[in-house]
Structure formats: C-alpha cells, structure tokens
Write a protein that holds these residues in place. Sequence first.
Motif, PDB file in Angstrom:
ATOM      1  N   PRO A  11       0.814  -1.220   0.000  1.00 19.44           N
ATOM      2  CA  PRO A  11       0.000   0.000   0.000  1.00 19.44           C
ATOM      3  C   PRO A  11       0.846   1.269   0.000  1.00 19.44           C
ATOM      4  O   PRO A  11       0.536   2.230  -0.720  1.00 19.44           O
ATOM      5  N   GLU A  12       1.932   1.279   0.780  1.00 19.34           N
ATOM      6  CA  GLU A  12       2.773   2.479   0.847  1.00 19.34           C
ATOM      7  C   GLU A  12       3.390   2.805  -0.513  1.00 19.34           C
ATOM      8  O   GLU A  12       3.410   3.967  -0.947  1.00 19.34           O
ATOM      9  N   ALA A  13       3.886   1.757  -1.216  1.00 18.66           N
ATOM     10  CA  ALA A  13       4.495   1.978  -2.530  1.00 18.66           C
ATOM     11  C   ALA A  13       3.460   2.459  -3.546  1.00 18.66           C
ATOM     12  O   ALA A  13       3.739   3.338  -4.370  1.00 18.66           O
ATOM     13  N   VAL A  14       2.261   1.888  -3.492  1.00 15.57           N
ATOM     14  CA  VAL A  14       1.194   2.294  -4.407  1.00 15.57           C
ATOM     15  C   VAL A  14       0.754   3.728  -4.125  1.00 15.57           C
ATOM     16  O   VAL A  14       0.607   4.546  -5.051  1.00 15.57           O
ATOM     17  N   PHE A  15       0.569   4.074  -2.852  1.00 15.82           N
ATOM     18  CA  PHE A  15       0.114   5.424  -2.492  1.00 15.82           C
ATOM     19  C   PHE A  15       1.119   6.478  -2.955  1.00 15.82           C
ATOM     20  O   PHE A  15       0.739   7.563  -3.419  1.00 15.82           O
ATOM     21  N   LYS A  16       2.405   6.165  -2.817  1.00 12.54           N
ATOM     22  CA  LYS A  16       3.446   7.116  -3.210  1.00 12.54           C
ATOM     23  C   LYS A  16       3.312   7.492  -4.675  1.00 12.54           C
ATOM     24  O   LYS A  16       3.534   8.654  -5.064  1.00 12.54           O
ATOM     25  N   ARG A  17       2.933   6.531  -5.493  1.00 12.52           N
ATOM     26  CA  ARG A  17       2.819   6.779  -6.931  1.00 12.52           C
ATOM     27  C   ARG A  17       1.457   7.352  -7.311  1.00 12.52           C
ATOM     28  O   ARG A  17       1.376   8.216  -8.189  1.00 12.52           O
ATOM     29  N   LEU A  18       0.401   6.902  -6.667  1.00 12.34           N
ATOM     30  CA  LEU A  18      -0.919   7.451  -6.976  1.00 12.34           C
ATOM     31  C   LEU A  18      -1.012   8.935  -6.649  1.00 12.34           C
ATOM     32  O   LEU A  18      -1.773   9.672  -7.286  1.00 12.34           O
ATOM     33  N   THR A  19      -0.255   9.361  -5.654  1.00  9.83           N
ATOM     34  CA  THR A  19      -0.290  10.784  -5.247  1.00  9.83           C
ATOM     35  C   THR A  19       0.811  11.605  -5.894  1.00  9.83           C
ATOM     36  O   THR A  19       0.987  12.779  -5.545  1.00  9.83           O
ATOM     37  N   GLY A  20       1.571  11.024  -6.809  1.00 13.73           N
ATOM     38  CA  GLY A  20       2.578  11.773  -7.546  1.00 13.73           C
ATOM     39  C   GLY A  20       3.833  12.098  -6.775  1.00 13.73           C
ATOM     40  O   GLY A  20       4.580  13.011  -7.147  1.00 13.73           O
ATOM     41  N   ARG A  21       4.120  11.354  -5.692  1.00 14.33           N
ATOM     42  CA  ARG A  21       5.263  11.676  -4.845  1.00 14.33           C
ATOM     43  C   ARG A  21       6.555  10.986  -5.269  1.00 14.33           C
ATOM     44  O   ARG A  21       7.584  11.161  -4.625  1.00 14.33           O
ATOM     45  N   LEU A  22       6.538  10.217  -6.349  1.00 14.38           N
ATOM     46  CA  LEU A  22       7.760   9.635  -6.888  1.00 14.38           C
ATOM     47  C   LEU A  22       8.503  10.716  -7.684  1.00 14.38           C
ATOM     48  O   LEU A  22       7.904  11.426  -8.490  1.00 14.38           O
ATOM     49  N   ALA A  23       9.804  10.838  -7.457  1.00 14.14           N
ATOM     50  CA  ALA A  23      10.576  11.928  -8.065  1.00 14.14           C
ATOM     51  C   ALA A  23      10.462  11.938  -9.587  1.00 14.14           C
ATOM     52  O   ALA A  23      10.310  13.009 -10.199  1.00 14.14           O
ATOM     53  N   THR A  24      10.518  10.771 -10.217  1.00  8.89           N
ATOM     54  CA  THR A  24      10.493  10.733 -11.678  1.00  8.89           C
ATOM     55  C   THR A  24       9.133  11.111 -12.261  1.00  8.89           C
ATOM     56  O   THR A  24       9.031  11.388 -13.457  1.00  8.89           O
TER      57      THR A  24
END
Length: 529
Positions: A254-267
């Motif tokens: 869930p943490e990895a998915v949330f990071k990407r769904l909310t646009g918090r991945l640097a790339t």
Amino acid sequence: MSTAAQPSAPAEHFNFAQHLLEANASRPQRTAFIDDRGSLSYAELSERVRRMAAALRALGIRREERVLLLMLDSSEWPVSFLGAMYAGIVPVAVNTLLTADDYAYMLEHSRAQAAIVSGALLPTLNAAMIKSDHEVGKVVVAQPVAPLHPSETEFEAFIAAHAPLPRPAATGGDDPGFWLYSSGSTGRPKGTVHSHANPYWTAELYGKAVLGLRESDLCFSAAKLFFAYGLGNALSFPLSVGASVLLMAERATPEAVFKRLTGRLATLEGRKPTVFYGAPTGFAGMLAHPELPARGDVALRLVSSAGEALPAEIGQRFHKRLGVDIVDGIGSTEMLHIFISNRPERVRYGSTGWPVPGYEIELRGDDGKPVADGEPGDLYIQGPSSALMYWGNRTKTRETFQGGWTKAGDKYVRNDDGSYTYGGRSDDMLKVSGIYVSPFEVEATLVQHPAVLEAAVIGVAGTNGLTRVKAFVVLKPDAAASDGELKAFVKDRLAPYKYPREIEFLTELPKTATGKIQRFRLREREAAH
C-alpha cells in the motif's frame, strides 16, 4: 457500453512489436514509460527495441527460439519483450517471485537460448542454471548490482553495440509471439504459447472498446508485466493508444502504491496516474491502511480489478473513499486478458459483469450441456485471444482448448440481466445438503464484517461423513470478532445451509505469487490435522 464497430483482423503479415512502434511513430517525444530511474519517449523506445532485436539476432538466435525474461518492472522489460518479438524470437516472461527450482524447470522446458535478467535476480538465475540442463548461451544483465562474470553482458552495452534492426521479422498473426507460464498452483507450471495477434485482440476488444483508454492517460498497474493481466495493463493497452505507463520494480505494498498514486515519486515530477489496475487482495490492503489517500490527493478516472472476483463490499468502500468505481472482470493466462467485465459506466458490484464484445460465453453442467440461468456451470470462452497451446503438454492442451472453446476451470452463474456471478474454481465448489455452495459467496459475505480483512472457505468432512463449511479468517489490525459473531453475521445474509459451521482465525492466508488464495493448501492443512 461501447457500440463501436468490431476491429478488423490483423494483416496476413503481422508483427505485434512493429504494430505498436508504427502506431506511435507520430508521437516520438511523448513519454512511453516512466520507471524508478527516469523516462523513455516513444522515439527512444522504438530505437532501443530495434537495437535489442539486432543484438539477439547477432547471438545467432533464430526465429521462434526462446529467450527467458526474468526481470523486475522497469523500462528494460518492454524493450526486451518487444525487441525479441520484433526479431521473431519468442520471449518467455516469467514470474520474479519463484524459486531457483522453478526457473531450472522453465529453462529446460522452454529450451531458452539466452536469458535477460535484472541484476537483483541474477543470483537466483545462476542457481537455477547450475541445477538445470539448460541451453542458455548468453546472460544479459539489466542494472547489475555486482561485478559481472565474463559470460555475462551488461544490458546497455549489449544493445548499444548494435545498430537498430532495419525491419521486423515477417511473422504472421498466428505465429508464436511469446510465452507466459501459468501459476502452477496445482502442479508444474504450463508454458502457455500466445500468438502475435493475441495481444492485438485484447487491446482492441478490451483496452480500447471497454476501458476506453486515452492517449492522455498515465497508466499504473500493481500487477506486474509478467502476468497476463499486467502485460495488457502496462504494455499492450496503453501503447495501443499512445498513453504513458508508470512502472514499479518494488513489491506493490500500500505504501508503494500510495506514493505513486499521489505523484510523490521523483520521476513523476508531480504527475499522477489516471488509470490504476489492481487485484482484490491489494484493494483490501489499501482500504485497511491508515494512510489511504484522500479523494482530492489522486487523479484517478478509471480503476480496474482482476485476478479473483471482487467482493462487493470492497468495491463499494473504495468508491465511497476515492470517488471512483472499480471495474471488475475475469481473464486468464489462457485467454490473455479479460473476457467478462463490468463497464466503467455500468458497474454491478457482486458480479463480474457482462461478456466483452468479441467473446462468447457458455456455462455447462456436468453433462456438458448448457445450464439454465441461475444454475452454476463450468465456464467456457470462445474468442480470438485464446492461446495456441501448452508447450509440450498434449493432455492438458486437449483438456483446456476444446475446439473453438477454452475451458476456464471456474464456476459461474448467469443472472437475469445477462451478467455473470463468480462461484469459485471448479474444484473448490462445495456440495452441502445436496446443494452447491460457492466458497467465494461465503467469503464475500464475511469480508463485509468491519473486523474482517480476508477470508477463505473450504469444505471439511463432519463426523457423519457429510460436508460442512469451514472458514479461515484474517482480522484487520487491532480488530476483534468472535466465531459466534461471524457465524451470526453470515446467517443473517445468506441461506442457512451456507454459513460456516467452523471458523479458524489465522494471521495470513496461503496464496500464490499472483495473490490468489490457495484453498487447496487449507484443505491439505485440514487433512494433516
């Protein structure tokens, strides 16, 4: 529901990799893939795919020979997969979560002539090669994590050493395109052989006509590319419409998915996915997580589910929390993607939806004849994306691929409105008091209880020799419920004969690498006790 005309069949000479590259030749600067390290434009994708094709050809690998792909989800994955297909070579995409023994079997069974592997998985591949009588002549390593052996070649150097292949192999739509191995939950995995045309059909009939994917979409799949479901989600479908894809190498927590769904991945540079593909187990974990994003923190317009039937309660809660429905459907490795599905504009929670136009569905009884509406039957599918065969397994091929029909191994019921409701795997169905009971129906009821995270149901023999229903339940963190409370909860919602006579609480359920519950493991556990 889409009323678009049925797509035309591919031309006599058809190469799926060429088809995707040519479809996107007019958008060279548009982003094709974003991974944990950067992005790849469609122009860069085209060049790298054709360089990979040339590099594989230079190894002396011939048309229809196999190359093993043991790779985490990154931009090197589609380059390798499409590069092999462009050259007429057959990529064998395998699950990254298996053991060296599993890979040893696959190396021998596929007779792979080369292997392309992520650096993090290289030790496991090397262990498999030691154990097997393989034919691998070259190992290409993407993102190495340690110095390479002289027999191993670094991915970037491998493709940089060759000019792009000027033209694709003159394959036909029915030629072998790629393999996917079945999960092997009840025996040795089966090498499922798909043609070049099969991913074309799934993209046209489902990705475009049902899901309505757009060029402007950013697609993100929790299911990995080596799954049939993930391959459509993150390669065939988005590349067929010129969309962008977010790839994630790590496990879909869930943490990895949330990071990407909310646009918090640097790339991502603040960009947020508009399409998300998951599975029921993953959605349950997301909803139970205290850091589930708020509706305004995501940009989702479409959410898809497959792998197992989606409990209605999970879909309803997800919609309430994030404001978007989950479009549930059923597909299989043998059919490559989804053939029964809800629609973005027509969701009936608790059912798998309606047949995807282009596919025919039939439910058959034990006598092989069609069953009436409301009666459970074995699911058969007829459609253009069916696999060619199981490699080297004539018996299983004949059992599954019967004329124009493919036997799914699932029980379903057709409802009055033409939708279909899942009843469980054919070998999981229970007969209690002479009446069929669907394990999934009982499980879906149990997870409606606010304390229940997951549930699995099997049949056990009573002292009188008759079958009774037993449930294994995983509670949510810090939640509590008694067996009596849960029995009463089910009794209030289902026919009396369906409620579990026994409930056992577990910390986790046995699952396949794809996240599907292994009820047979619970039956083995019960027998051992």
